[in-house]
Each structure stands twice: as structure tokens, then as C-alpha cells.
Design a protein around this motif. Structure first.
Motif, PDB file in Angstrom:
ATOM      1  N   GLU A 149     -43.837 -38.202   2.457  1.00  0.00           N
ATOM      2  CA  GLU A 149     -43.574 -39.631   3.026  1.00  0.00           C
ATOM      3  C   GLU A 149     -42.586 -40.373   2.210  1.00  0.00           C
ATOM      4  O   GLU A 149     -41.806 -41.350   2.536  1.00  0.00           O
ATOM      5  N   GLU A 152     -39.072 -39.331   3.013  1.00  0.00           N
ATOM      6  CA  GLU A 152     -38.756 -39.975   4.183  1.00  0.00           C
ATOM      7  C   GLU A 152     -38.545 -41.502   3.908  1.00  0.00           C
ATOM      8  O   GLU A 152     -37.310 -41.813   4.601  1.00  0.00           O
ATOM      9  N   TYR A 153     -39.073 -41.907   3.194  1.00  0.00           N
ATOM     10  CA  TYR A 153     -38.766 -43.532   2.909  1.00  0.00           C
ATOM     11  C   TYR A 153     -37.421 -43.473   2.281  1.00  0.00           C
ATOM     12  O   TYR A 153     -36.527 -44.099   2.727  1.00  0.00           O
ATOM     13  N   ASP A 154     -37.220 -42.729   1.392  1.00  0.00           N
ATOM     14  CA  ASP A 154     -35.774 -42.610   0.509  1.00  0.00           C
ATOM     15  C   ASP A 154     -34.758 -42.456   1.621  1.00  0.00           C
ATOM     16  O   ASP A 154     -33.699 -42.842   1.673  1.00  0.00           O
ATOM     17  N   GLY A 155     -35.033 -41.231   2.477  1.00  0.00           N
ATOM     18  CA  GLY A 155     -33.872 -40.854   3.634  1.00  0.00           C
ATOM     19  C   GLY A 155     -33.640 -42.112   4.467  1.00  0.00           C
ATOM     20  O   GLY A 155     -32.492 -42.294   4.674  1.00  0.00           O
ATOM     21  N   GLN A 156     -34.630 -42.704   4.844  1.00  0.00           N
ATOM     22  CA  GLN A 156     -34.450 -43.824   6.092  1.00  0.00           C
ATOM     23  C   GLN A 156     -33.785 -44.808   5.531  1.00  0.00           C
ATOM     24  O   GLN A 156     -33.043 -45.527   6.195  1.00  0.00           O
ATOM     25  N   THR A 157     -33.885 -45.313   4.188  1.00  0.00           N
ATOM     26  CA  THR A 157     -33.467 -46.345   3.556  1.00  0.00           C
ATOM     27  C   THR A 157     -32.057 -45.993   2.679  1.00  0.00           C
ATOM     28  O   THR A 157     -31.563 -46.789   2.007  1.00  0.00           O
ATOM     29  N   ASN A 158     -31.965 -44.620   2.638  1.00  0.00           N
ATOM     30  CA  ASN A 158     -30.748 -44.246   1.635  1.00  0.00           C
ATOM     31  C   ASN A 158     -30.774 -44.749   0.404  1.00  0.00           C
ATOM     32  O   ASN A 158     -29.990 -45.479  -0.298  1.00  0.00           O
ATOM     33  N   THR A 162     -29.503 -48.768   2.513  1.00  0.00           N
ATOM     34  CA  THR A 162     -29.331 -49.319   3.862  1.00  0.00           C
ATOM     35  C   THR A 162     -30.224 -50.432   4.132  1.00  0.00           C
ATOM     36  O   THR A 162     -31.475 -50.407   4.225  1.00  0.00           O
ATOM     37  N   LYS A 165     -32.916 -51.208   7.000  1.00  0.00           N
ATOM     38  CA  LYS A 165     -34.023 -50.252   6.846  1.00  0.00           C
ATOM     39  C   LYS A 165     -34.871 -50.545   5.764  1.00  0.00           C
ATOM     40  O   LYS A 165     -36.056 -50.503   5.975  1.00  0.00           O
ATOM     41  N   GLN A 166     -34.338 -50.754   4.669  1.00  0.00           N
ATOM     42  CA  GLN A 166     -35.016 -51.361   3.396  1.00  0.00           C
ATOM     43  C   GLN A 166     -35.902 -52.725   3.803  1.00  0.00           C
ATOM     44  O   GLN A 166     -37.001 -52.777   3.466  1.00  0.00           O
ATOM     45  N   LYS A 168     -36.880 -53.612   6.690  1.00  0.00           N
ATOM     46  CA  LYS A 168     -37.891 -53.240   7.531  1.00  0.00           C
ATOM     47  C   LYS A 168     -39.233 -52.924   7.002  1.00  0.00           C
ATOM     48  O   LYS A 168     -40.473 -53.099   7.260  1.00  0.00           O
TER      49      LYS A 168
END
Length: 178
Positions: A149, A152-158, A162, A165-166, A168
Motif C-alpha cells: 500500500e 501504491e501511495y508513492d506511485g500514485q503521488t509520484n 503529483t 494526487k498528494q 487527495k
């Protein structure tokens, strides 16, 4: 902070740059790293059934913990945003805690387990050891889940770059403190 250099998650505490005590890893792609794990305590009870002791596990309590001596942030102009992103890792562990606790309860609550030992005193001692091993084995799966998880957090927020996304995630994490 506790004496063993672990910070337990609290709605009133936010990580500071000074909490990241490890030297940064020059070979790492990331500009920061947080070591976050769960500690856990539980109650073990037992009852005698004939000559045998059956034990059961109750009251499992998880605590999300941050390990300063294993965590680092590279010194840069972006230290504030990195710190906020790393706080998100800690908040994510706290956010996942109820789900993990429910799964642990499903795995153990209401179930009675046999133990070894030649007499009731030995059986009680082995019950403590067995319950510890059983919970540790179950928690190994959930530590992997937390790791996935967090990725996934790192990926979604780059890695926090990003911003929308961060934001959110930050909004979700803010609800933990209400």
C-alpha cells in the motif's frame, strides 16, 4: 518519543525533520525513506478441558510506529513537501490499522487452540509462546500489505510530486485527526 526511539502514531503529533535520524542513502532513487511497522499486544486466556489447556486470543491492539533511527530525508529545498509525504506514509499505516485489526480478529477471536506441555503450567507457558508465533506469522502478511500500500501511495503521488494526487491523500489523512 519513547525511550527506544520509536514514535507511536498520534493524531496530535506530526513528524519533524529532526525525527529522521539515519543518514540518507546516496544510492537510493528516493529522496526520503520512512521505516514504519506495527507493534501489537494481545491478551491470552485459557481454560482447562480435562487434562488439556485450550487457549484463546483476545484484545489484539495494533500501534503504527515510526522508527527514526532507520528513517531519513535528503537535505534539499523540497524538505517540507518530502516531510509531508513521509507523514502520509505514517498516516497510511494508521488508516489501514482498523482493516488489519478486523482481519486479525477474524483469524483468532472465538477460536480455541491446543497447546503442548506435560502439565497445565507448561501448557500455559507454551500457549503464550504459540500465540506469539501465530500472531507474528499473521502480522508478517499484513506488514507486506502495508509495504504494498505504501508503494501504491508513492506511485500514485509520484513520491509527493503529483500535487493533486498528494492533496487527495492529504485530505483522507486529515480525517484521521478529527
Amino acid at each position: 518519543m519513547s525511550q527506544n526511539n520509536v514514535i507511536a502514531w498520534s493524531k496530535d503529533y506530526f513528524l519533524k525533520l529532526s525525527d529522521f535520524k539515519a543518514d540518507s542513502n546516496p544510492a537510493a532513487f528516493e529522496d526520503s525513506h520512512s521505516t514504519i511497522k506495527y507493534s501489537y499486544i494481545w491478551t491470552i486466556n485459557s481454560e482447562g478441558i480435562g487434562d488439556e489447556i485450550k487457549f484463546f486470543i483476545e484484545n489484539i491492539v495494533l500501534t503504527a510506529e515510526f522508527y527514526p533511527m532507520l528513517s531519513w530525508i535528503r537535505q534539499s529545498q523540497e524538505a517540507t513537501s518530502l516531510l509531508k509525504h513521509e507523514q502520509g506514509h505514517f498516516d497510511l499505516a494508521e488508516l489501514l490499522k482498523p482493516k488489519i485489526t478486523r482481519h486479525l480478529e477474524d483469524a483468532f477471536f472465538g477460536k480455541k487452540f491446543s497447546t503442548r506441555g506435560q502439565n497445565q503450567e507448561q501448557q500455559k507457558q507454551y500457549a503464550r509462546e504459540s500465540s506469539s508465533l501465530m500472531i507474528a506469522n499473521e502480522m508478517e502478511k499484513w506488514e507486506k500489505y502495508l509495504f504494498d500500500e505504501r508503494q501504491e501511495y508513492d506511485g500514485q503521488t509520484n513520491y509527493g510530486q503529483t500535487l493533486e494526487k498528494q492533496q487527495k491523500f492529504d485530505d483522507i489523512f486529515k480525517k484521521l485527526r478529527m
